[in-house]
Design an enzyme around this catalytic site. Structure first.
Site, PDB file in Angstrom:
ATOM      1  N   ASP A  41     -16.664 -17.981 -14.586  1.00  0.00           N
ATOM      2  CA  ASP A  41     -16.480 -17.117 -15.639  1.00  0.00           C
ATOM      3  C   ASP A  41     -18.019 -17.207 -16.307  1.00  0.00           C
ATOM      4  OD1 ASP A  41     -14.099 -16.444 -15.133  1.00  0.00           O
ATOM      5  OD2 ASP A  41     -13.261 -17.876 -16.374  1.00  0.00           O
ATOM      6  N   GLU A 117       2.073  -9.609  14.218  1.00  0.00           N
ATOM      7  CA  GLU A 117       1.492  -9.736  12.805  1.00  0.00           C
ATOM      8  C   GLU A 117       2.865  -9.790  11.951  1.00  0.00           C
ATOM      9  OE1 GLU A 117      -1.320  -6.892  12.208  1.00  0.00           O
ATOM     10  OE2 GLU A 117      -2.647  -7.467  13.757  1.00  0.00           O
ATOM     11  N   LYS A 119       4.798  -7.909   9.177  1.00  0.00           N
ATOM     12  CA  LYS A 119       4.706  -6.662   8.209  1.00  0.00           C
ATOM     13  C   LYS A 119       5.032  -6.728   6.893  1.00  0.00           C
ATOM     14  CE  LYS A 119       6.740  -2.065   8.727  1.00  0.00           C
ATOM     15  NZ  LYS A 119       7.033  -1.728   7.309  1.00  0.00           N
ATOM     16  N   ASP A 121       5.454  -5.683   3.376  1.00  0.00           N
ATOM     17  CA  ASP A 121       6.089  -4.651   2.530  1.00  0.00           C
ATOM     18  C   ASP A 121       5.398  -4.438   1.450  1.00  0.00           C
ATOM     19  OD1 ASP A 121       8.227  -2.829   2.070  1.00  0.00           O
ATOM     20  OD2 ASP A 121       9.546  -4.270   1.297  1.00  0.00           O
ATOM     21  N   TYR A 226      -5.802  -4.814   8.577  1.00  0.00           N
ATOM     22  CA  TYR A 226      -5.431  -5.244   9.936  1.00  0.00           C
ATOM     23  C   TYR A 226      -6.108  -4.450  10.775  1.00  0.00           C
ATOM     24  CZ  TYR A 226      -1.701  -2.063   7.948  1.00  0.00           C
ATOM     25  OH  TYR A 226      -1.550  -0.911   7.487  1.00  0.00           O
ATOM     26  N   LYS A 314      11.738  -4.917  13.050  1.00  0.00           N
ATOM     27  CA  LYS A 314      12.354  -5.192  11.571  1.00  0.00           C
ATOM     28  C   LYS A 314      13.189  -6.165  11.531  1.00  0.00           C
ATOM     29  CE  LYS A 314      11.436  -2.662   8.610  1.00  0.00           C
ATOM     30  NZ  LYS A 314      11.384  -1.318   8.369  1.00  0.00           N
ATOM     31  N   CYS A 408      26.709  -7.292 -30.890  1.00  0.00           N
ATOM     32  CA  CYS A 408      25.791  -8.457 -30.161  1.00  0.00           C
ATOM     33  C   CYS A 408      26.816  -9.649 -29.517  1.00  0.00           C
ATOM     34  CB  CYS A 408      24.719  -9.007 -30.971  1.00  0.00           C
ATOM     35  SG  CYS A 408      23.762 -10.117 -30.151  1.00  0.00           S
ATOM     36  N   CYS A 411      25.443 -12.628 -32.067  1.00  0.00           N
ATOM     37  CA  CYS A 411      25.442 -12.838 -33.307  1.00  0.00           C
ATOM     38  C   CYS A 411      26.538 -11.828 -34.162  1.00  0.00           C
ATOM     39  CB  CYS A 411      24.080 -12.557 -34.075  1.00  0.00           C
ATOM     40  SG  CYS A 411      23.530 -10.664 -33.859  1.00  0.00           S
ATOM     41  N   CYS A 427      20.201  -5.741 -29.261  1.00  0.00           N
ATOM     42  CA  CYS A 427      20.917  -6.186 -30.778  1.00  0.00           C
ATOM     43  C   CYS A 427      19.662  -5.949 -31.812  1.00  0.00           C
ATOM     44  CB  CYS A 427      20.913  -7.818 -30.890  1.00  0.00           C
ATOM     45  SG  CYS A 427      21.402  -8.534 -32.240  1.00  0.00           S
ATOM     46  N   CYS A 432      18.999 -12.418 -35.258  1.00  0.00           N
ATOM     47  CA  CYS A 432      20.106 -12.756 -34.421  1.00  0.00           C
ATOM     48  C   CYS A 432      19.433 -13.933 -33.749  1.00  0.00           C
ATOM     49  CB  CYS A 432      20.062 -11.723 -33.268  1.00  0.00           C
ATOM     50  SG  CYS A 432      20.965 -12.259 -31.751  1.00  0.00           S
TER      51      CYS A 432
END
Length: 674
Positions: A41, A117, A119, A121, A226, A314, A408, A411, A427, A432
């Site tokens: 940083d 490899e 897969k 998603d 890949y 899959k 609610c 409350c 609410c 609350c």
């Protein structure tokens, strides 16, 4: 800027860019950092300061250029240099064997090796580098034409803006949202009453198509790669070589790829990861089987839609069937009421599930989910149990519709939609207890006012007895009142708690901003806002355009912050809170007093953690260094300073105690820092 840029400044900026890009590679690609976050940083801040002073120094590969300042108006279409094909899918061992036999037949040989490899998603992406510098990132689109998302991809820290070699190259991979980030994102959206993402892939796709790169940067996308377009150009003969080359030039690959020689090993790999995928922090929905030889890949070629040399094996969807027995309602910090399905216990993906989110009442209506239904469950992103659908065909007629609560559940206050078009039911009672409990727990948390000893049970008791109804009530608590809480609250606990509450009064503004629970404002942004506006009063008066000046604040977030500080209930609560807590930066800073100074801190300080003193030095224009050298201007010494103090004495470097340093930067000490 007057005159030419000094050569030593040009050289320093170049060195900083190279070092920052190298350390990003070590951290995000190799997962093997060799410097601390603080050191990184500090270098980044130094480079930012140089580029601000000399804008001509800014280059496209500078780490400071990851987040653009202005949102895009839309995405331009990009025609791909080579088609992005999709993969054929298979779900059975028999079809994998058929694939292998087809490959053997087409090649006329048994001498075939495969790469397995995982897969990912996620969302397919292609990157184009020229002379090693990122010039284009595009989505897959229809395979021939995608969308230019370069500004957004630049915010993904694991994707280098400059490769480790000056190549002209096109690389393909998958952008994804880590499962941990997906959970955090949905938790935040739930609190804000926004629709939840169904899975990490949807979240990644939605994020990458955001028009504001600053909003994208906050979601911490990641990526694996890949494929290289025209790998022969780089003398690569196998897919295994391709993966190694991708890592060598500075991009990440999924680390669990495996080279195999038999189809039985392909099946073993698939079976292993079907069971173990839950240990990964990214969603995978199968394995990909690729012919390893590039020459054989070229010989096999493509169909109109997919390569003949690869196939996706899959995983079956992990689902379970159980009965929805009841619906309960949870009230969040902002009042959002979330319906939760209570279920007959059932095992799913290695855990016993008893409850599942129903998201919101629109979701219940859309899916037509009823109490008493047999339902199909799965885990969104392998994390959050959710109901996919009810089995309406086996209903008995005894099922009951799920009705939104008229009051609610905590409350008994009024409920409704917070604003037009909002999905969530809220609410509407500002007092609350459920909202208050979650708000108080955030306020006293370590990242906020850090009032230790105030746990969930004690907070509930304080609220239920009426002793605490807002933040400021914490500062009005008396020993007598706390003693009335009964069992378990002795004199020592009371004394410790009141001391912690008293200590919190002097926390910096950034801690207070975290505790207020401003929508979208976490620890990092709270610090940036505090540094920029310096006082709570200035932040309250800030306009949208003022907020947009802060790094990391986009249009949506600026509106959230602006609306928060223009809410009558919030302002009323803040007016009372200001009587007790610090609302300013803790020091009257002599701006720029440390400009250009290289400073080393050694030993244990009384008033600051090491990070806090480093942040202060940087805010005053200084540069923090971890080692004493001839370039060091000042050494700040705490208790037990060690060898750095002796080294500074030998080199004749200026030395200050912590107290001397603080007095000087406050302007209370005539000593200078030259």
């Amino acid at each position: 800027m007057d005159g030419k840029i000094p050569p030593e400044v040009i050289e320093r900026a170049k060195k900083l860019r190279e070092e920052l890009n190298y350390h990003s590679y070590r951290y995000y690609v190799l997962n093997d950092p060799i410097i601390t976050d603080r050191e990184y940083d500090n270098m980044l801040k130094e480079l930012s300061a140089l580029e601000k002073k000399y804008p001509e120094l800014i280059t496209p590969d500078s780490p400071t250029q990851r987040v653009g300042e202005k949102p895009a108006e839309g995405f331009k279409e990009v025609r791909h240099s080579a088609r992005l094909y999709s993969l054929d899918n298979t779900y059975s061992e028999e079809e994998v064997l058929e694939f292998h036999n087809r490959v053997k037949r087409l090649l006329g040989t048994d001498d075939i090796k495969y790469i397995c490899e995982l897969k990912i998603d996620g969302l397919s992406i292609t990157l184009r580098y020229e002379s090693g510098t990122l010039v284009l990132a595009a989505t897959r689109g229809d395979g021939a034409v995608g969308e230019d998302v370069t500004a957004n991809v630049r915010t993904i820290k694991s994707i280098p803006l400059k490769l480790r070699r000056p190549l002209d190259i096109e690389i393909r991979g998958e952008v994804f949202l880590p499962k941990s980030e997906f959970k955090n994102l949905n938790d935040e959206r739930s609190e804000e009453g926004l629709p939840l993402f169904a899975n990490p892939r949807n979240a990644a796709a939605g994020t990458l198509r955001q028009l504001d790169p600053q909003e994208v940067a906050k979601r911490n996308l990641d990526a694996f790669f890949y494929q290289i377009v025209d790998p022969r150009r780089y003398k690569l003969e196998t897919q295994w070589d391709v993966l190694a080359f991708i890592r060598e030039i500075g991009l990440k690959t999924e680390p669990h790829a495996k080279l195999v020689e038999k189809t039985e090993m392909v099946i073993d790999y698939w079976e292993y990861w079907q069971k173990e995928k839950h240990v990964l922090d990214y969603a995978v929905d199968g394995t990909v089987i690729k012919v390893n030889s590039i020459h054989q890949q070229e010989e096999l070629g493509y169909t109109a839609k997919s390569p003949r040399w690869a196939i996706a094996f899959k995983f079956p969807a992990e689902q379970a069937r159980t009965k929805l027995t009841q619906v309960s309602f949870q009230v969040g910090r902002t009042g959002v009421i979330t319906p939760v399905a209570e279920l007959d216990p059932v095992e799913l993906s290695g855990t016993v599930v008893r409850r599942a989110t129903l998201h919101n009442f629109d979701y219940i209506l859309e899916k037509d989910i009823r109490i008493g239904d047999l339902v199909i469950l799965e885990k969104a992103g392998e994390i959050i149990p959710q109901i996919v659908k009810p089995l309406s065909e086996v209903r008995t007629g005894n099922e009951k519709l799920i009705e939104p609560p008229e009051r609610c559940p905590v409350c008994q206050g009024p409920v409704g939609k917070g604003k037009e078009g909002e999905v969530a039911l809220r609410c509407l009672n500002p007092a609350c207890p459920a909202k208050l409990e979650r708000r108080i727990m955030l306020f006293v948390s370590r990242d906020a006012m850090d009032i230790r000893g105030l746990g969930g049970k004690l907070v509930k008791r304080l609220i239920s007895t009426g002793l605490v109804g807002n933040f400021s009530d914490l500062y009005k608590l008396t020993p007598f009142e706390l003693a009335q809480l009964g069992t378990g609250i002795g004199d020592k606990i009371i004394a410790n708690l009141l001391r912690e509450i008293d200590n919190s009064k002097d926390k910096p503004l950034s801690k207070l901003l975290v505790g207020l629970g401003i929508p979208g404002v976490g620890k990092k942004l709270a610090l940036d806002l505090a540094k920029h506006f310096e006082t709570l009063e200035s932040l309250e008066k800030a306009k949208i355009e003022d907020l947009l000046e802060v790094q990391g604040v986009g249009n949506e977030l600026a509106e959230n912050i602006y609306n928060f500080f223009h809410n009558e209930e919030v302002l009323k609560e803040l007016d009372e809170l200001k009587k007790f807590v610090n609302t300013k930066e803790p020091l009257k800073k002599r701006e720029g007093i440390l400009e250009g100074k290289k400073i080393v801190v050694t030993g244990t300080l009384k008033n600051y953690t090491r990070k806090e003193i480093h942040d202060l030095i940087i805010a005053l224009g200084g540069e923090v260094s971890s080692n004493v050298s001839a370039r060091t201007d000042l050494v700040i010494v705490g208790e037990n300073p060690g060898s750095k103090l002796e080294k500074a004495k030998k080199k004749g470097i200026k030395i200050m105690s912590e107290e001397e340093f603080l007095s000087t930067i406050k302007g209370e000490n005539s000593d200078d820092l030259s």
